[in-house]
Design a protein around this motif. Sequence first.
Motif, mmCIF file in Angstrom:
data_model
loop_
_atom_site.group_PDB
_atom_site.id
_atom_site.type_symbol
_atom_site.label_atom_id
_atom_site.label_comp_id
_atom_site.label_asym_id
_atom_site.label_seq_id
_atom_site.Cartn_x
_atom_site.Cartn_y
_atom_site.Cartn_z
ATOM 1 N N ALA A 13 7.461 15.153 4.887
ATOM 2 C CA ALA A 13 8.390 14.652 5.907
ATOM 3 C C ALA A 13 7.846 13.367 6.541
ATOM 4 C CB ALA A 13 8.639 15.711 6.971
ATOM 5 N N SER A 14 6.542 13.322 6.760
ATOM 6 C CA SER A 14 5.937 12.118 7.337
ATOM 7 C C SER A 14 6.009 10.954 6.362
ATOM 8 C CB SER A 14 4.480 12.382 7.726
ATOM 9 O OG SER A 14 4.420 13.337 8.756
ATOM 10 N N ARG A 29 0.858 -1.185 0.000
ATOM 11 C CA ARG A 29 0.000 0.000 0.000
ATOM 12 C C ARG A 29 0.892 1.232 0.000
ATOM 13 N NH1 ARG A 29 -2.854 -0.911 4.613
ATOM 14 N NH2 ARG A 29 -1.175 -0.028 5.780
ATOM 15 N N ALA A 30 0.616 2.158 -0.893
ATOM 16 C CA ALA A 30 1.384 3.402 -0.948
ATOM 17 C C ALA A 30 1.040 4.247 0.261
ATOM 18 C CB ALA A 30 1.048 4.154 -2.233
ATOM 19 N N PRO A 31 2.000 5.051 0.745
ATOM 20 C CA PRO A 31 1.702 5.945 1.864
ATOM 21 C C PRO A 31 0.541 6.872 1.501
ATOM 22 C CG PRO A 31 4.042 5.963 1.371
ATOM 23 C CD PRO A 31 3.360 5.176 0.287
ATOM 24 N N ALA A 32 -0.205 7.243 2.486
ATOM 25 C CA ALA A 32 -1.357 8.126 2.260
ATOM 26 C C ALA A 32 -0.888 9.435 1.648
ATOM 27 C CB ALA A 32 -2.089 8.373 3.570
ATOM 28 N N ASP A 33 -1.540 9.826 0.573
ATOM 29 C CA ASP A 33 -1.181 11.073 -0.104
ATOM 30 C C ASP A 33 -1.401 12.294 0.780
ATOM 31 O OD1 ASP A 33 -0.427 9.693 -2.359
ATOM 32 O OD2 ASP A 33 -2.393 9.871 -3.307
ATOM 33 N N SER A 34 -2.240 12.154 1.777
ATOM 34 C CA SER A 34 -2.557 13.303 2.620
ATOM 35 C C SER A 34 -1.467 13.594 3.658
ATOM 36 C CB SER A 34 -3.896 13.088 3.318
ATOM 37 O OG SER A 34 -3.819 11.963 4.161
ATOM 38 N N LEU A 35 -0.498 12.700 3.796
ATOM 39 C CA LEU A 35 0.578 12.935 4.763
ATOM 40 C C LEU A 35 1.522 14.016 4.261
ATOM 41 C CD1 LEU A 35 1.587 9.302 5.773
ATOM 42 C CD2 LEU A 35 0.333 10.951 7.150
ATOM 43 N N PRO A 36 2.070 14.807 5.166
ATOM 44 C CA PRO A 36 3.090 15.784 4.772
ATOM 45 C C PRO A 36 4.317 15.048 4.231
ATOM 46 C CG PRO A 36 2.371 16.140 7.045
ATOM 47 C CD PRO A 36 1.754 14.866 6.589
ATOM 48 N N GLU A 43 8.447 5.834 4.865
ATOM 49 C CA GLU A 43 9.199 5.056 3.881
ATOM 50 C C GLU A 43 10.500 4.523 4.487
ATOM 51 O OE1 GLU A 43 10.230 2.948 0.611
ATOM 52 O OE2 GLU A 43 8.267 3.775 1.140
ATOM 53 N N ALA A 44 11.159 5.311 5.301
ATOM 54 C CA ALA A 44 12.383 4.850 5.965
ATOM 55 C C ALA A 44 12.080 3.687 6.904
ATOM 56 C CB ALA A 44 13.038 5.996 6.725
ATOM 57 N N LEU A 45 10.985 3.775 7.640
ATOM 58 C CA LEU A 45 10.588 2.679 8.525
ATOM 59 C C LEU A 45 10.254 1.425 7.725
ATOM 60 C CD1 LEU A 45 8.373 4.582 11.114
ATOM 61 C CD2 LEU A 45 10.604 3.515 11.522
ATOM 62 N N ARG A 46 9.577 1.609 6.593
ATOM 63 C CA ARG A 46 9.221 0.467 5.750
ATOM 64 C C ARG A 46 10.482 -0.212 5.221
ATOM 65 N NH1 ARG A 46 8.856 -1.428 1.009
ATOM 66 N NH2 ARG A 46 9.671 0.413 -0.011
ATOM 67 N N ARG A 47 11.472 0.580 4.795
ATOM 68 C CA ARG A 47 12.730 -0.004 4.304
ATOM 69 C C ARG A 47 13.429 -0.789 5.419
ATOM 70 N NH1 ARG A 47 13.216 5.015 1.708
ATOM 71 N NH2 ARG A 47 14.688 5.707 3.289
#
Length: 99
Positions: free
Chosen positions: A12-13, A3-10, A18-22
């Motif tokens: 930096a978030s 699932r792609a990160p929510a587009d509504s996130l800033p 993405e860093a946590l996912r990696r």
Amino acid sequence: MVRAPADSLPPASRAGLEALRRRFVAGLPARWQEIEQAPDPAARAAALHRLAGAAGSYGYEQLGQAARAAERLCAGGDGPELARALREVGRLLHQAATA
């Protein structure tokens, strides 16, 4: 699959997520080793439980569902159903780690 990160996130978030996912993906081989080398069904179930929760959190829904299914089968001891479920977890885990 992911699932792609929510587009509504800033931005930096999104970058932090993405860093946590990696980091999660980089740790998948160690998680699989923990599952394979668990000393007993309870330890294997606990490792699968942790994987299921984390996988879902990072967008790997299929992996999380497969881990949850294998976790439920751990109570019955080693058997053909658990072996099949673990193969599926391993397949999805490898797929996530090499994507």
